[in-house]
Design an enzyme around this catalytic site. Structure first.
Site, PDB file in Angstrom:
ATOM      1  N   ARG A 173       1.156  13.321  -9.839  1.00  0.00           N
ATOM      2  CA  ARG A 173       1.756  12.195  -9.106  1.00  0.00           C
ATOM      3  C   ARG A 173       2.996  12.644  -8.347  1.00  0.00           C
ATOM      4  NH1 ARG A 173       4.942   9.134 -11.462  1.00  0.00           N
ATOM      5  NH2 ARG A 173       3.801   8.855 -13.410  1.00  0.00           N
TER       6      ARG A 173
ATOM      7  N   LYS B  88      -7.453   8.768  10.156  1.00  0.00           N
ATOM      8  CA  LYS B  88      -8.013   8.606  11.489  1.00  0.00           C
ATOM      9  C   LYS B  88      -8.234   9.981  12.146  1.00  0.00           C
ATOM     10  CE  LYS B  88      -7.516   4.253  10.596  1.00  0.00           C
ATOM     11  NZ  LYS B  88      -6.320   3.521  10.989  1.00  0.00           N
TER      12      LYS B  88
HETATM   13  C1  LIG Z   1      -5.394   2.760  10.275  1.00  0.00           C
HETATM   14  C2  LIG Z   1      -3.976   2.647  10.659  1.00  0.00           C
HETATM   15  C3  LIG Z   1      -2.980   2.492   9.683  1.00  0.00           C
HETATM   16  C4  LIG Z   1      -3.306   2.382   8.222  1.00  0.00           C
HETATM   17  O1  LIG Z   1      -3.903   3.545   7.734  1.00  0.00           O
HETATM   18  P1  LIG Z   1      -4.845   3.563   6.426  1.00  0.00           P
HETATM   19  O2  LIG Z   1      -5.077   5.016   6.214  1.00  0.00           O
HETATM   20  O3  LIG Z   1      -6.083   2.791   6.767  1.00  0.00           O
HETATM   21  O4  LIG Z   1      -4.076   2.903   5.339  1.00  0.00           O
HETATM   22  C5  LIG Z   1      -1.661   2.411  10.094  1.00  0.00           C
HETATM   23  N1  LIG Z   1      -1.335   2.475  11.399  1.00  0.00           N
HETATM   24  C6  LIG Z   1      -2.263   2.626  12.369  1.00  0.00           C
HETATM   25  C7  LIG Z   1      -1.833   2.688  13.790  1.00  0.00           C
HETATM   26  C8  LIG Z   1      -3.616   2.722  12.037  1.00  0.00           C
HETATM   27  O5  LIG Z   1      -4.536   2.860  12.997  1.00  0.00           O
END
Ligand SMILES: *Cc1c(COP(=O)(O)O)cnc(C)c1O
Length: 390
Positions: free
Chosen positions: A52, A202
């Protein structure tokens, strides 16, 4: 009596070494002695103790993203939202005010509207494309400003230079969520950001098979505050996810360049099709923030394209059904192209009037363009848009 199955088997010796980053799922790390543990906790020796608090796969991944962002000591956490959470909980206290861009990622908006106020943190939103509106929204107790450079899904470009100047003048922390732009297009630390956040889920990881986040702060004291909060609240990333994301990063530059090239070409192609009422892509001359995009991002328009077809929900249903090889899924940054429909997903919580105010109709789509052959993408979108016309 034998305990061979219970005692750990030593790792096989090898005079050659593995080429690939090893995956280390161990939660605990054994030390030689209490003295050795003292050395570790007091910073005289480097070592892991408990997953952690950190583990090798997170560290390898963090150093790689640090290099991309020109950052030091970035932290990997369990999701992009965990990165937002660690930043807010680590840097704010009751009585502080946070100013956010009004087109933030949906969950970040929810954090501003619903979660932070429960802990006595005031929040408000303003239009980040309008530096004067942001300045007017600053309060005496404003501590932090959270913005995204390119907004979802209308791809508006924030007036980040005015916002950075404002933050510097007023002593506010500038937090930039760089998920859409990525360090390939924009490096916020070079332009006055105090904290940079990513949803690694992403474009950075790029294969829609891990959920992870990254946060880095310029000031070591902020770094430490965010780290302690993340460890205490358990925002820990899984070693396997970190390993997968690191594997994804090897091809990040190639993927991003290819997807961006595809996106620019696809935007122009779609714009010329009958039934298309609007195409949004930052480097197109008809984009509302074209000049600012050119100034901040140069030719780097990114991999996201939005467009609108006439015919409302009926046309939207026909379009997604016809585009059968393009995943209709509310994500972005995958190696393959995905299509999302904000009115029924990310922005479904808004009234039709509120959606209209930010330019999202029933015929509005957001495309996360991937790395396919551009000829194939053009043909598929052309067929789907033709089908949408009925
Ligand atoms: C997807 C996204 C998030 C959140 O990310 P997660 O990995 O889904 O928690 C935050 N900011 C932006 C601009 C995103 O596209």
């Amino acid at each position: 009596m034998s305990d061979e199955l219970i005692r750990r088997t030593p790792w096989p010796e090898s005079s050659s070494r593995a080429v690939v980053t090893p995956l280390q799922p161990s939660v605990v790390y054994a030390s030689d002695s209490p003295d050795a543990l003292d050395d570790q906790y007091e910073g005289r020796a480097k070592g892991f103790t408990y997953a952690r608090e950190g583990h090798p796969n997170a560290e390898v991944l963090a150093r790689k993203i640090d290099a991309l962002e020109g950052a030091e000591g970035g932290l990997i956490v369990g999701s992009g939202m965990a990165a937002v959470t660690a930043t807010m909980l680590g840097l704010l206290k009751a009585g502080d005010h946070v100013l956010g861009g009004d087109q933030l990622y949906g969950r970040s908006l929810r954090m501003m509207r619903e979660e932070l106020p429960r802990f006595g943190v005031e929040t408000s939103l303003a239009d980040p494309t309008d530096g004067a509106a942001m300045a007017a929204a600053v309060r005496p107790n404003t501590k932090l400003v959270l913005v995204e450079l390119v907004s979802n899904p209308t791809l508006r470009v924030a007036d980040i230079e005015a916002i950075a100047t404002l933050c510097k003048e007023k002593g506010l922390l500038l937090v930039v969520d760089n998920t859409f732009t990525t360090p390939r297009s924009y490096q916020p630390f070079e332009h006055g950001a105090d904290v940079v956040i990513h949803s690694v889920t992403k474009l950075l990881a790029g294969h829609s098979d891990v959920t992870l986040g990254y946060v880095a702060a310029a000031d070591p004291a902020h770094r430490e505050a965010i780290y302690v909060t993340a460890v205490t609240t358990g925002l820990t990333p899984s070693p396997f996810d970190c390993w997968l994301a690191e594997r994804g990063l090897y091809s990040f530059n190639l993927r991003y360049d290819r997807a961006e090239e595809n996106a620019a070409a696809l935007a122009d192609h779609i714009a010329a099709l009958p039934g298309v009422t609007r195409v949004l892509y930052p480097t197109r001359p008809d984009h509302p923030d074209h000049n600012r995009a050119a100034h901040l991002l140069g030719a780097r328009g990114g991999n996201m394209v939005s467009f609108e077809v006439e015919g409302g929900r009926g046309a939207a249903n026909r379009l997604t059904q016809a585009a059968e090889n393009i995943a209709f899924a509310p994500t972005l940054g995958d190696i393959g192209t995905t299509l999302s429909h904000p009115a029924s997903s990310s922005h479904r919580g808004l009234t039709p009037e509120a959606r209209a105010a930010i330019g999202i109709s029933e015929g509005f789509f957001r495309v996360s363009v991937g790395c396919e052959d551009i000829g194939l993408l053009k043909a598929e979108f052309e067929a789907a848009i033709r089908a949408a016309r009925g």
